[in-house]
Design a protein around this motif. Structure first.
Motif, mmCIF file in Angstrom:
data_model
loop_
_atom_site.group_PDB
_atom_site.id
_atom_site.type_symbol
_atom_site.label_atom_id
_atom_site.label_comp_id
_atom_site.label_asym_id
_atom_site.label_seq_id
_atom_site.Cartn_x
_atom_site.Cartn_y
_atom_site.Cartn_z
ATOM 1 N N PRO A 135 49.806 25.345 58.075
ATOM 2 C CA PRO A 135 50.019 24.707 56.696
ATOM 3 C C PRO A 135 48.429 24.790 56.020
ATOM 4 O O PRO A 135 47.342 24.509 56.476
ATOM 5 C CB PRO A 135 49.823 23.118 56.961
ATOM 6 N N GLU A 136 48.232 25.477 54.873
ATOM 7 C CA GLU A 136 47.270 25.800 53.942
ATOM 8 C C GLU A 136 46.299 24.823 53.690
ATOM 9 O O GLU A 136 45.210 24.856 53.841
ATOM 10 C CB GLU A 136 47.522 26.877 52.981
ATOM 11 N N ASN A 137 46.754 23.665 53.282
ATOM 12 C CA ASN A 137 46.425 22.378 52.613
ATOM 13 C C ASN A 137 46.776 21.205 53.263
ATOM 14 O O ASN A 137 46.240 20.117 53.243
ATOM 15 C CB ASN A 137 46.299 22.532 51.253
ATOM 16 N N GLU A 138 48.153 21.182 53.626
ATOM 17 C CA GLU A 138 49.069 19.916 53.877
ATOM 18 C C GLU A 138 48.614 19.072 54.872
ATOM 19 O O GLU A 138 49.098 17.845 55.051
ATOM 20 C CB GLU A 138 50.416 20.405 53.795
ATOM 21 N N MET A 139 47.901 19.703 55.870
ATOM 22 C CA MET A 139 47.551 18.564 57.084
ATOM 23 C C MET A 139 46.151 18.172 56.925
ATOM 24 O O MET A 139 45.345 17.620 57.830
ATOM 25 C CB MET A 139 47.641 19.505 58.359
ATOM 26 N N LYS A 140 45.450 18.597 55.773
ATOM 27 C CA LYS A 140 44.044 18.292 55.545
ATOM 28 C C LYS A 140 43.959 16.829 55.520
ATOM 29 O O LYS A 140 44.908 16.068 54.989
ATOM 30 C CB LYS A 140 43.242 18.933 54.490
ATOM 31 N N TRP A 141 42.532 16.075 55.358
ATOM 32 C CA TRP A 141 42.320 14.729 55.487
ATOM 33 C C TRP A 141 42.938 13.965 54.060
ATOM 34 O O TRP A 141 43.769 12.943 54.067
ATOM 35 C CB TRP A 141 41.140 14.180 55.647
ATOM 36 N N GLY A 181 47.674 23.601 63.790
ATOM 37 C CA GLY A 181 47.361 22.355 62.966
ATOM 38 C C GLY A 181 45.893 22.577 62.294
ATOM 39 O O GLY A 181 45.044 22.967 63.199
ATOM 40 N N HIS A 182 45.908 22.308 60.868
ATOM 41 C CA HIS A 182 44.487 22.675 60.227
ATOM 42 C C HIS A 182 44.353 21.510 59.104
ATOM 43 O O HIS A 182 45.215 21.511 58.281
ATOM 44 C CB HIS A 182 44.566 23.975 59.752
ATOM 45 N N THR A 183 43.410 20.763 59.327
ATOM 46 C CA THR A 183 42.377 20.432 60.345
ATOM 47 C C THR A 183 41.805 19.028 60.355
ATOM 48 O O THR A 183 42.497 18.349 59.208
ATOM 49 C CB THR A 183 41.042 21.287 59.853
ATOM 50 N N VAL A 227 38.744 16.997 61.456
ATOM 51 C CA VAL A 227 37.586 16.733 60.746
ATOM 52 C C VAL A 227 36.612 17.805 60.084
ATOM 53 O O VAL A 227 36.606 18.779 60.695
ATOM 54 C CB VAL A 227 36.848 16.189 62.245
ATOM 55 N N TRP A 228 36.739 17.527 58.812
ATOM 56 C CA TRP A 228 35.968 18.685 58.034
ATOM 57 C C TRP A 228 35.423 17.581 56.808
ATOM 58 O O TRP A 228 35.599 16.757 56.269
ATOM 59 C CB TRP A 228 37.025 19.328 57.532
ATOM 60 N N HIS A 229 34.300 18.508 56.198
ATOM 61 C CA HIS A 229 33.585 17.823 55.195
ATOM 62 C C HIS A 229 34.194 17.876 54.134
ATOM 63 O O HIS A 229 33.815 17.267 52.893
ATOM 64 C CB HIS A 229 32.097 18.699 55.209
ATOM 65 N N VAL A 238 37.707 20.351 64.848
ATOM 66 C CA VAL A 238 36.462 20.300 64.034
ATOM 67 C C VAL A 238 36.615 21.545 63.159
ATOM 68 O O VAL A 238 36.495 22.641 63.617
ATOM 69 C CB VAL A 238 35.276 19.900 64.593
ATOM 70 N N ASN A 239 36.205 21.547 61.920
ATOM 71 C CA ASN A 239 35.932 22.744 60.899
ATOM 72 C C ASN A 239 34.798 22.895 60.246
ATOM 73 O O ASN A 239 34.303 21.993 59.759
ATOM 74 C CB ASN A 239 37.215 22.541 59.958
ATOM 75 N N GLU A 240 33.945 23.977 60.132
ATOM 76 C CA GLU A 240 32.826 24.181 59.602
ATOM 77 C C GLU A 240 31.829 23.265 59.689
ATOM 78 O O GLU A 240 31.340 22.679 58.796
ATOM 79 C CB GLU A 240 33.363 24.521 58.037
ATOM 80 N N ALA A 241 31.330 23.099 60.873
ATOM 81 C CA ALA A 241 30.179 21.834 61.208
ATOM 82 C C ALA A 241 28.936 22.411 61.329
ATOM 83 O O ALA A 241 27.938 21.571 61.215
ATOM 84 C CB ALA A 241 30.665 21.288 62.458
ATOM 85 N N LEU A 260 37.969 32.070 64.863
ATOM 86 C CA LEU A 260 36.961 32.646 63.666
ATOM 87 C C LEU A 260 38.020 32.920 62.552
ATOM 88 O O LEU A 260 38.901 33.698 62.551
ATOM 89 C CB LEU A 260 36.821 34.145 64.389
ATOM 90 N N GLN A 261 37.519 32.293 61.548
ATOM 91 C CA GLN A 261 38.290 32.410 60.340
ATOM 92 C C GLN A 261 38.317 33.751 59.788
ATOM 93 O O GLN A 261 39.502 34.214 59.394
ATOM 94 C CB GLN A 261 37.547 31.581 59.238
ATOM 95 N N SER A 262 37.048 34.368 59.699
ATOM 96 C CA SER A 262 37.264 35.858 59.296
ATOM 97 C C SER A 262 37.657 36.199 57.816
ATOM 98 O O SER A 262 38.672 36.719 57.690
ATOM 99 C CB SER A 262 38.068 36.779 60.330
HETATM 100 C C1 XIL Z 1 41.349 26.826 51.259
HETATM 101 C C2 XIL Z 1 42.965 26.972 50.712
HETATM 102 O O1 XIL Z 1 43.224 28.381 50.748
HETATM 103 C C3 XIL Z 1 42.790 26.600 49.065
HETATM 104 O O2 XIL Z 1 44.231 26.609 48.762
HETATM 105 C C4 XIL Z 1 42.502 25.272 48.996
HETATM 106 O O3 XIL Z 1 42.045 24.964 47.610
HETATM 107 C C5 XIL Z 1 40.867 25.184 49.605
HETATM 108 O O4 XIL Z 1 40.788 25.602 50.880
HETATM 109 N N1 XIL Z 1 38.398 27.686 55.101
HETATM 110 C C6 XIL Z 1 39.165 26.723 55.785
HETATM 111 C C7 XIL Z 1 40.665 26.676 54.803
HETATM 112 O O5 XIL Z 1 39.091 26.226 56.631
HETATM 113 O O6 XIL Z 1 41.173 25.434 55.033
HETATM 114 C C8 XIL Z 1 40.168 26.845 53.204
HETATM 115 O O7 XIL Z 1 41.449 26.850 52.712
HETATM 116 C C9 XIL Z 1 39.645 28.225 53.130
HETATM 117 C C10 XIL Z 1 38.199 28.082 53.805
#
Ligand code: XIL
Length: 304
Positions: free
Chosen positions: A42-48, A79-81, A83-85, A126-129, A205-207
């Motif tokens: 899920p691109e955004n739907e599981m975020k806090w 599942g994404h994600t 704990v993220w700022h 945890v994402n991008e700490a 690795l987001q890459s």
């Molecule tokens: C991005 C989404 O693709 C966008 O729709 C949203 O507006 C911002 O976040 N790193 C991540 C992802 O871990 O959650 C991000 O996704 C892109 C960068």
């Protein structure tokens, strides 16, 4: 094999895409999703901000739609994600005591992972700490500020107890170059976790690649060095700016690097057609805006 998912499955891997719930009613989008991919994120739907917009009140509707689409078709789910700022509601960033942040973080992990228990293949716990640049330091966030370095370990321990069947990943960008300071910092954290028995199973690795941050020449070596710590590596948000054969060559290199390392277990591209990419002005994906396969698609399929 004639699709990305089938081709990846030949070596026991998955090939996934970031999916947005608001596109699941579009027939071309769903046709390509169902035909090509055997994993979704899920691109955004599981975020806090989506799952717990105010304290203690959880909303899973859009994430549930993606999960049920995937489950009905035998696709894996990342599942994404947790704990993220970023994409963090104001009520969390406004918490001022360590105890408050700790209980909010642990409750969030427990509730979200509990809701999806048994359904998620891997969680980005945890994402991008970590910060970019040469310091190798932790990024400032409400978690870092109130709880200190130990919050990452605490999040992973909580996550293991919440769903013992999910692989627990640390996920970040700009950790693709084996020698970069940020990569070294994440590497040292993972090595420390493994040596002390802190539960971690994978590094994501987001890459996200472009002309400012191209595919590093030591990318395969980087995957290998993480794998050698005893964790899986997953390429979690792949996109590569460009077009034509140059873009195809870069995609091929990424796929070949993953396939060369047995613990590199799957690849996810961060969207399906170019015009739905978060890089809205670019063309970093495998399908064009008419859902035609690009040269990059052919290169990936051939390399898998
Ligand atoms: C991005 C989404 O693709 C966008 O729709 C949203 O507006 C911002 O976040 N790193 C991540 C992802 O871990 O959650 C991000 O996704 C892109 C960068």
């Amino acid at each position: 094999a004639s699709t990305l998912g089938e081709a990846a499955a030949q070596s026991g891997r998955y090939f996934g895409a970031a999916v947005a719930a608001n596109h699941l009613g579009e027939s071309q989008y769903v046709t390509v999703l169902n035909r090509e991919f055997n994993s979704v994120t899920p691109e955004n739907e599981m975020k806090w901000d989506a799952t717990e917009p105010s304290r203690g009140s959880f909303s899973f509707g859009n994430a549930d739609r993606i999960v049920s689409h995937a489950q009905g078709r035998g696709m894996k789910i990342r599942g994404h994600t947790l704990v993220w700022h970023s994409q963090l509601p104001g009520w969390v960033s406004g918490l001022s005591s360590a105890n408050d942040v700790r209980s909010a973080m642990n409750n969030h992990i427990n509730q979200v992972m509990g809701h999806y228990r048994g359904k998620i293949h891997s969680w980005d716990v945890v994402n991008e700490a970590f910060q970019d640049g040469s310091s190798g330091a932790r990024r400032q966030s409400v978690f870092q500020q109130r709880l200190g370095d130990g919050y990452i370990e605490e999040a992973f321990r909580t996550a293991r107890a919440a769903d013992s069947g999910a692989k627990l990943c640390y996920n970040d960008y700009n950790i693709d170059d084996a020698n970069a300071a940020k990569t070294r910092a994440v590497y040292n954290m993972v090595r420390d976790f493994k040596s002390r028995g802190v539960p971690i199973d994978c590094v994501g690795l987001q890459s996200h690649f472009n002309s400012q941050s191209p595919v590093p020449s030591n990318y395969q070596q980087n995957i290998q060095q993480f794998a050698a710590l005893g964790v899986d590596v997953q390429i979690t948000e792949l996109d590569i700016e460009g077009s034509g054969s140059a873009q195809a060559d870069n995609y091929r290199r990424v796929v070949q690097a993953c396939l060369a390392v047995s613990r590199c277990t799957g690849i996810t591209v961060w969207g399906i057609p170019d015009h739905y990419s978060w890089r809205s002005s670019g063309t970093p994906l495998l399908f064009d805006r008419n859902y035609n396969k690009k040269p990059a698609y052919d290169a990936v399929l051939a390399a898998l």
